[in-house]
Scaffold this active site. Sequence first.
Site, short mmCIF file in Angstrom:
data_model
loop_
_atom_site.label_atom_id
_atom_site.label_comp_id
_atom_site.label_asym_id
_atom_site.label_seq_id
_atom_site.Cartn_x
_atom_site.Cartn_y
_atom_site.Cartn_z
N LYS A 1 91.70 28.40 72.31
CA LYS A 1 92.51 27.03 71.90
C LYS A 1 93.94 26.90 72.34
CE LYS A 1 93.41 24.44 67.36
NZ LYS A 1 93.11 24.39 66.05
N SER B 1 90.73 20.38 64.08
CA SER B 1 91.62 20.36 65.37
C SER B 1 91.17 20.99 66.55
CB SER B 1 92.86 20.53 65.01
OG SER B 1 93.10 22.04 64.84
N SER C 1 90.15 23.66 60.22
CA SER C 1 89.93 23.34 61.74
C SER C 1 89.34 24.22 62.83
CB SER C 1 91.52 23.35 62.48
OG SER C 1 92.01 22.13 62.13
#
Lengths: 482, 99, 489
Positions: C78, C153, C177
């Site tokens: 990420k 997210s 997330s």
Amino acid sequence: MNDLETVIGLEVHAQLLTRSKMFCGCSTAFGAAPNSQTCPVCQGMPGALPVINRSAVEFGIRTALAVGCRVNEHHRFARKHYYYPDMPKNFQISQYEEPLAEHGVLDIEVGGSSRTIGIQRLHLEEDVGKLIHEGPLETAQSSTVDFNRAGVPLMEIVSRPDMRSPAEAAAYLRTLRTIVVYLGVCDGNMEEGSLRCDANVSLRPAGSPELGVKVEIKNMNSFRNVQHALEYEVKRQVRALAEGEKIVQETRLWDPERVRTVSMRSKEYAHDYRYFPEPDLPPLQVEARWVEAIRATLPELPAARRRRFAGGYGLSAYDADRLTQGRALADYFETTVREYDKPKIVANWVLNELLREMPADDDRAVAACPIPPRNLAGLLRLIDDGTISGKMAKDVFETMYRTGQDAPSIVAREGLTQVADAGELRRVVDQVLAAHPKVVEDWRGGKKAALGFLVGQVMKATLGRANPALVNQLLGEKLPKG
Amino acid sequence: MTQPKISLSQVEHVARLARLELSEADKERMRRELDGILSYIDTLRALQTDGVEPTSHAVPLTNVMREDEPRPSVPQTDMLANAPDPSGEFFRVPRIIEE
Amino acid sequence: MLTRLTIEDLAARFRRGEATPSQAAAAYLERIEALDGRVNAFLTVTRQAALGQAAEADARFTAGRPLSPLDGIPIALKDLLCTRGIRTTCGSRILETFVPPYDATVMARLRAAGAVLLGKLNMDEFAMGSSTEHSAFFPTRNPWDLDRVPGGSSGGSAAAAAADLAAATLGSDTGGSIRQPAAFCGTVGLKPTYGRVSRYGLIAFASSLDQIGPFAKTVADAALVLGVIAGADPRDSTSVDVPVPDYRAALEGGIAGLRVGIPAEYFIDGIDPEVEAAVKAAIEVLRGLGARPEAVSLPHTRYGLAAYYVIAPAEASSNLARYDGVKYGLRVPGGRDLIEMYGRTRAAGFGTEVKRRVMLGTYALSAGYYDAYYGKAQRVRTLVRRDFQEAFERVDVLAAPTTPGVAFTLGEKTDPLQMYLNDILTIPVNLAGLPGVSVPAGFTTSGLPIGLQLIGRAFDESTVLRAAHAYERATDWHLRKPTLEAPPR
Ligand SMILES: [Zn+2]
């Protein structure tokens, strides 16, 4: 208008003498190239996290104990928010509701009387970087930032508003400085900024329990500035009140060039610091054992040492005070006394001769003194055994200071050994008396001062090497009785 | 119509604190949205929390410290590499006007 | 096809000389090239560096000395995990050009284990969002239905894992997330205990809630990745020095007698009936494996979301103060002075959702409001933690839906509060700092994945993973794959 009473409180920031920064391993050494002593942590890079420096906490506890604060069993760091380009994260990791220590006291002496000033709190935080403006701040079109100083550990000590005059404030600051330097937690250098002081000044009718509107004074980077700035500010407020003006709560900067304080014209909303507990740092639990271990390593503090010097060595209060203004100086004195057991004589030499060369509170200079205590003791012994006179010793002292050599070597090399041979001196005395019949006549006529002249002539003839006691004795024998 | 949770002037004040420049349209939209969220957050008021200790850390740790040992810093050029306006060995910022 | 293999199988082929890390890296890079134009999971693909690292791994296998179970395994991160010399944007314009001079601890550990970094994955800006639509650059698509969101997210991390664009990925979980996008994309997503994995180098959203964890094709693979990234870190004062067990070994042994709590409050009004049915069926599977499900109550669950939407924005408003155009990232020039530069830079650099939360957090901490908002929320957090503590006195794990619904279509949720409600079943776990995993537990009739959430005691990832592994072995949901090769509709 009633008599006005001055009320002053001080906030002192001391840079701690740790080797690494408060929350990262970057060096705290002064004077490196700009932005060469930073890392993701102290430059506030995304993703970086702080880790507490144990020494900084211990230095805080040391100081807290020295000023009689209660060390809080539970304390923690908090974030204090405001935007300024010298502060990398735009928040400062500080302490707020749960500081390291609270409720201390400091005894100060002003004009021969003693007062106790309360200490409200002592906490740890991180320093900010350095901004360099292109010219004065008001006209600078841009500024540059060096983050080397950002993250250096700071200890903030907040007094209660207990001081009643600029002189008391200066005495408080001096006393506090001596303590932190004694403790080895701060080098106390105000000019370099390792010790900084802000003040809150207000006036109120004498005897009133309420505080007046307080004005914060910043930018006082020497003891002299602190006293001058506060004196100026008190006068400014007195004049303003006399003219019916209202004092505005504000921050004013001391301008040493123009010898006045200048308003920063800050707006109130700038001071919503939005403190909250620092989520990246678990709280600290200070166990009694830890505190006691630190207490056991505390050196004797200036006040105690002063009392001991006066009592134990029989020095005057004034001399004891001067000798304890710096830890290095006091150590110097005591080391010398251990080798030469006449404290009053050592005190005289240290105070009159050594302090001619360096300030009493400059530990670095005293520690680097070219005359180590052993050598001073050696010099004093040469006086005692009659090898040199006291007057000669002062010259020898200067040579020792200049060259770093010890007294016996200098005395031997320069042939300074005192003339104590009565036969040789008797001849010189005869010559002097013969050369100055007029003076001898004066002496006989009752002019006692004439003796001093004759002694001087003998000393001159022997290049100062004559034993003064013996010269006096011989002159007494040779001079006709009046 | 109930009392709004947050006014336009509060939005402006908070935007100033957060150093966010908002257009007039942004401000009104922000006020409306914050108002909705704050009303939802107000459900917390129903909950009795007197005497409940606050939780600031999920895991109860204490006394996490490091020894005072200097470590090498990151080279100056690396630390300046991301600067939007470097000036020699420094970071440059526009004119500072005290608030 | 190498990209279909689990980490365990791929590593076995490396060891037997049937495949090389270079071949695996090339296969994944080729697949990214071919398919990521549709999924949009990657923000940065580090092709050259990946091939270089793979070649080094080849040599280690040739010499018979692999570094770890992850040696030569292609992974992706990420884009809020700092990677030295590789742009790290956090999904934001304000960090569009930011190149960190250092590696996050997880990156350093993965490098030391020999893993091959394929690139950096898309996300909601500063991890604020539940759909990856708040990325400043482009939205990521759900591999199961390109018109739908992958969740967020960590949407890029979930989509990449689900679409076999990496053998495993890392994401971060502040309010769900990792678990929510794992559920939306039909992959395994593990949020470890707060403090289990170092946050050093994780660009902070809400420091007291953020935690890094893996996405993987199987529970066993997630366990392998966790084993490499877990453990105390002297650079993260909130990381905890609890021994890291052999998570892979801990998977075995079954779940006979395991007490599984079913929190009544997690089957809320408005839950998608297909989700409820799938999760209840999953609980029956657990029962069939010898587990003992029983009802438990977590009475403060309904307050978790509100508390979270005070705490997380408050911490975020503080963490994001540093983005000011001075040291790194975007600066909007041309202002009259510093304050104008700050205001314009932050206005241009942050997206709408980030601004909203910065405003909300600043307000909640501001003078006069702290006690009513932040102080109150922290006390509610204590109540939420206590709920879990009490439940875990009776049971070993909790089983619940990961999300109340399945992946929604892009642009469907425009009201911020509606978006926030997505996280209502994942947030309490973050408030309490506990480990939680989402595993594939079925599909809706329209073919969208459903996630089963398993929650454990602090630092007891082993039990959570063992239960998840047992469930996975008893079902075949994780074997189903989205069909991306078909031409786009
Ligand atoms: Zn540093």
